[in-house]
Write an enzyme that holds these catalytic residues in place. Sequence first.
Site, PDB file in Angstrom:
ATOM      1  N   ARG A  25      37.592  46.674  42.604  1.00  0.00           N
ATOM      2  CA  ARG A  25      38.183  46.779  43.939  1.00  0.00           C
ATOM      3  C   ARG A  25      39.423  47.673  43.875  1.00  0.00           C
ATOM      4  O   ARG A  25      39.727  48.412  44.813  1.00  0.00           O
ATOM      5  CB  ARG A  25      38.571  45.383  44.425  1.00  0.00           C
ATOM      6  N   ARG A  44      40.693  46.398  28.350  1.00  0.00           N
ATOM      7  CA  ARG A  44      39.934  45.236  28.836  1.00  0.00           C
ATOM      8  C   ARG A  44      39.290  45.481  30.201  1.00  0.00           C
ATOM      9  O   ARG A  44      39.066  44.539  30.961  1.00  0.00           O
ATOM     10  CB  ARG A  44      40.817  43.987  28.922  1.00  0.00           C
ATOM     11  N   ARG A  88      50.233  41.692  46.074  1.00  0.00           N
ATOM     12  CA  ARG A  88      48.907  41.150  45.779  1.00  0.00           C
ATOM     13  C   ARG A  88      48.054  41.261  47.033  1.00  0.00           C
ATOM     14  O   ARG A  88      48.468  40.797  48.117  1.00  0.00           O
ATOM     15  CB  ARG A  88      49.045  39.703  45.318  1.00  0.00           C
ATOM     16  N   ASP A 180      45.053  30.188  47.028  1.00  0.00           N
ATOM     17  CA  ASP A 180      44.672  31.303  46.168  1.00  0.00           C
ATOM     18  C   ASP A 180      44.892  30.839  44.735  1.00  0.00           C
ATOM     19  O   ASP A 180      45.012  29.633  44.499  1.00  0.00           O
ATOM     20  CB  ASP A 180      45.430  32.604  46.512  1.00  0.00           C
ATOM     21  N   MET A 181      44.892  31.757  43.792  1.00  0.00           N
ATOM     22  CA  MET A 181      45.020  31.344  42.394  1.00  0.00           C
ATOM     23  C   MET A 181      46.072  32.150  41.637  1.00  0.00           C
ATOM     24  O   MET A 181      46.113  32.111  40.417  1.00  0.00           O
ATOM     25  CB  MET A 181      43.647  31.450  41.694  1.00  0.00           C
ATOM     26  N   GLU A 182      46.933  32.874  42.350  1.00  0.00           N
ATOM     27  CA  GLU A 182      47.867  33.793  41.672  1.00  0.00           C
ATOM     28  C   GLU A 182      49.294  33.812  42.203  1.00  0.00           C
ATOM     29  O   GLU A 182      50.240  34.116  41.463  1.00  0.00           O
ATOM     30  CB  GLU A 182      47.323  35.244  41.758  1.00  0.00           C
ATOM     31  N   SER A 204      38.512  34.556  52.918  1.00  0.00           N
ATOM     32  CA  SER A 204      37.112  34.755  52.508  1.00  0.00           C
ATOM     33  C   SER A 204      36.315  33.462  52.607  1.00  0.00           C
ATOM     34  O   SER A 204      35.092  33.473  52.501  1.00  0.00           O
ATOM     35  CB  SER A 204      37.053  35.286  51.074  1.00  0.00           C
ATOM     36  N   ASP A 205      37.037  32.353  52.772  1.00  0.00           N
ATOM     37  CA  ASP A 205      36.394  31.044  52.887  1.00  0.00           C
ATOM     38  C   ASP A 205      37.204  30.231  53.891  1.00  0.00           C
ATOM     39  O   ASP A 205      38.435  30.314  53.893  1.00  0.00           O
ATOM     40  CB  ASP A 205      36.424  30.305  51.536  1.00  0.00           C
TER      41      ASP A 205
END
Length: 240
Positions: A25, A44, A88, A180-182, A204-205
Amino acid sequence: MSTPHIEAAPGDFAELVLMPGDPLRAKALAERALDDVRQVNAVRNMLAFTGTWRGRPVSVMGSGMGMPSISIYANELFADYDVQRIVRVGTCGALRADMELGSLVLATAASTDSAMNRQRLAGWDYAPAGDFAMLQALEARARGAEVLVHVGEVFSTDYFYHPDPDFVDRVSRQGILALDMETAALYALARFHGRRAATVLTVSDVLPRGLHFSPAERQAAFGTVADLVLGALLEDVDGA
Ligand code: HPA
């Protein structure tokens, strides 16, 4: 110079870095929004690109998913590449039934179930907040473009699949808008380094309604967000 996770040379990163979770993305976003794009990292496969937007340098880099991953990259960008601002640009799970798929969430602050900030502050509770001027500029730009935007708190979780069946209820009851996760780690790191960060999430959900973007919709959600962020932070005076 390079770092354990970034092979770019000094000066390869712009002062402003947009960070989606997914490195592909980041590539799509850079190619869509920027001119004179060159790749500056592939360690990576965490791809990073630098180009220009209306003559101003901008970088875009994947963060990976979760707080340990974004912390590695944000730390090295702030400490080793002199990055001043990270935005972000991610997705989130909305906690309120009246929120729509595709609408935006600007994260004023982020609670978390992660232990990262407790380790940073000797076990104390800490309230990681975004950069107010950046958030204001982003909100003004979104409202001007008549984009549906929610401004408020998020919860950054270590679990996409949370083991506690009451988790969503408990967090929702606190008035938190989205998961979120961040963000909790990013906001803490930015403050620690004396730099600035903001999070813009696309819904998104919608968890209370069981609504979910398809993988293709998740991917497509980002084009307009990049334009909004770049317009707000490079064109409008307040966020610059
Ligand atoms: N939980 C956590 N992070 C997310 C979600 C979710 O439901 N959706 C998008 N990011």
